[in-house]
Scaffold this motif. Structure first.
Motif, mmCIF file in Angstrom:
data_model
loop_
_atom_site.group_PDB
_atom_site.id
_atom_site.type_symbol
_atom_site.label_atom_id
_atom_site.label_comp_id
_atom_site.label_asym_id
_atom_site.label_seq_id
_atom_site.Cartn_x
_atom_site.Cartn_y
_atom_site.Cartn_z
ATOM 1 N N GLY A 159 -7.707 -1.358 -1.412
ATOM 2 C CA GLY A 159 -7.066 -1.701 -2.674
ATOM 3 C C GLY A 159 -7.523 -3.073 -3.119
ATOM 4 O O GLY A 159 -7.920 -3.903 -2.288
ATOM 5 N N ASN A 186 0.814 -1.210 0.000
ATOM 6 C CA ASN A 186 0.000 0.000 0.000
ATOM 7 C C ASN A 186 0.855 1.270 0.000
ATOM 8 O O ASN A 186 0.725 2.131 0.893
ATOM 9 C CB ASN A 186 -0.951 0.002 1.205
ATOM 10 C CG ASN A 186 -1.983 1.109 1.135
ATOM 11 O OD1 ASN A 186 -2.277 1.648 0.065
ATOM 12 N ND2 ASN A 186 -2.525 1.468 2.284
ATOM 13 N N PHE A 211 -6.915 1.347 -6.428
ATOM 14 C CA PHE A 211 -6.760 1.912 -5.092
ATOM 15 C C PHE A 211 -7.885 2.917 -4.862
ATOM 16 O O PHE A 211 -8.287 3.632 -5.789
ATOM 17 C CB PHE A 211 -5.404 2.607 -4.939
ATOM 18 C CG PHE A 211 -4.251 1.658 -4.855
ATOM 19 C CD1 PHE A 211 -3.932 1.026 -3.657
ATOM 20 C CD2 PHE A 211 -3.471 1.390 -5.973
ATOM 21 C CE1 PHE A 211 -2.868 0.140 -3.588
ATOM 22 C CE2 PHE A 211 -2.405 0.514 -5.905
ATOM 23 C CZ PHE A 211 -2.097 -0.119 -4.699
#
Length: 219
Positions: free
Chosen positions: A71, A64, A88
């Protein structure tokens, strides 16, 4: 809670085995390439490149790096092409509004997708797409497997203006969608109808429609 932001969590507790497998596969593949004949090595290099992309996507989701709130991945299918998407999402802390029992929320989705024609398996039959889409979600529950409907209009950038017999007219495109979905613990899913076209800014403007299944994990 699906809409609570937390940037300290990652997907490592969820997909560590997938990441390890991807890395191990790359190491074995690289070793085998060193002893391959020229023609075989060329084929292996293509497979190695694709494996590297898959591994990088998995690790990007796991770590991330963009500090997203969620996500995930999506599979997209049109009549003459298929695609994989990495996405995302950033969710605001507060809801956008309330309509009786319906809670209105919004979030920004940034995604990359790789398209491949069913009619042409070469690089000429592929397309790389970057998109940024503000999405509005009308939800009646945050715990049910069927909990919301969504609608959106955003922008996309294509790497090519042609795919099969389609002529998109420009690299810049608009994209709009409608979807329904729900929650499974820290995951949410949606089934989406998504359209791409340039709204006749540049002709020809054939456009393309996808049916998309999205899965996202809330960090």
């Amino acid at each position: 809670m699906p809409f609570v932001r937390s940037n300290e969590k990652s997907l490592f507790p969820v997909i560590p085995k997938l990441s390890v497998i991807a890395i191990a596969f790359l190491i074995v593949l690289k070793t085998s390439m060193a002893h391959a004949e020229p023609q075989e090595q060329q084929q292996d290099e293509s497979a190695g490149w694709k494996a590297a992309v898959v591994g990088s996507l998995l690790l990007t989701l796991a770590t991330n790096p963009l500090h997203a709130d969620s996500g995930g991945m999506a599979y997209m299918q049109a009549t003459d092409a298929g695609a994989l998407k990495m996405l995302f999402r950033w969710h605001p802390e507060e809801a956008a509004g309330q309509l009786g029992p319906i809670r209105i929320t919004n979030y920004l989705q940034v995604a990359y997708s790789k398209w491949q024609s069913f009619e042409d398996s070469t690089q000429k039959g592929s397309n790389n797409v970057l998109e940024a889409i503000p999405i509005f979600r009308l939800g009646w529950s945050e715990e049910s497997v069927l909990s919301y409907v969504e609608t959106s209009v955003g922008i996309a950038l294509f790497s090519t203006t042609e795919l099969n017999d389609r002529r998109f007219g420009s690299n810049f495109q608009f994209t709009d969608s409608i979807a329904f979905g729900g929650y499974l613990d820290q995951w949410d899913w949606s089934f989406q109808f998504q359209h791409y076209s340039n709204n006749s800014i540049s002709l020809p403007n054939n456009g393309i429609n996808f049916y998309t299944f999205n899965v996202a994990y809330h960090y």
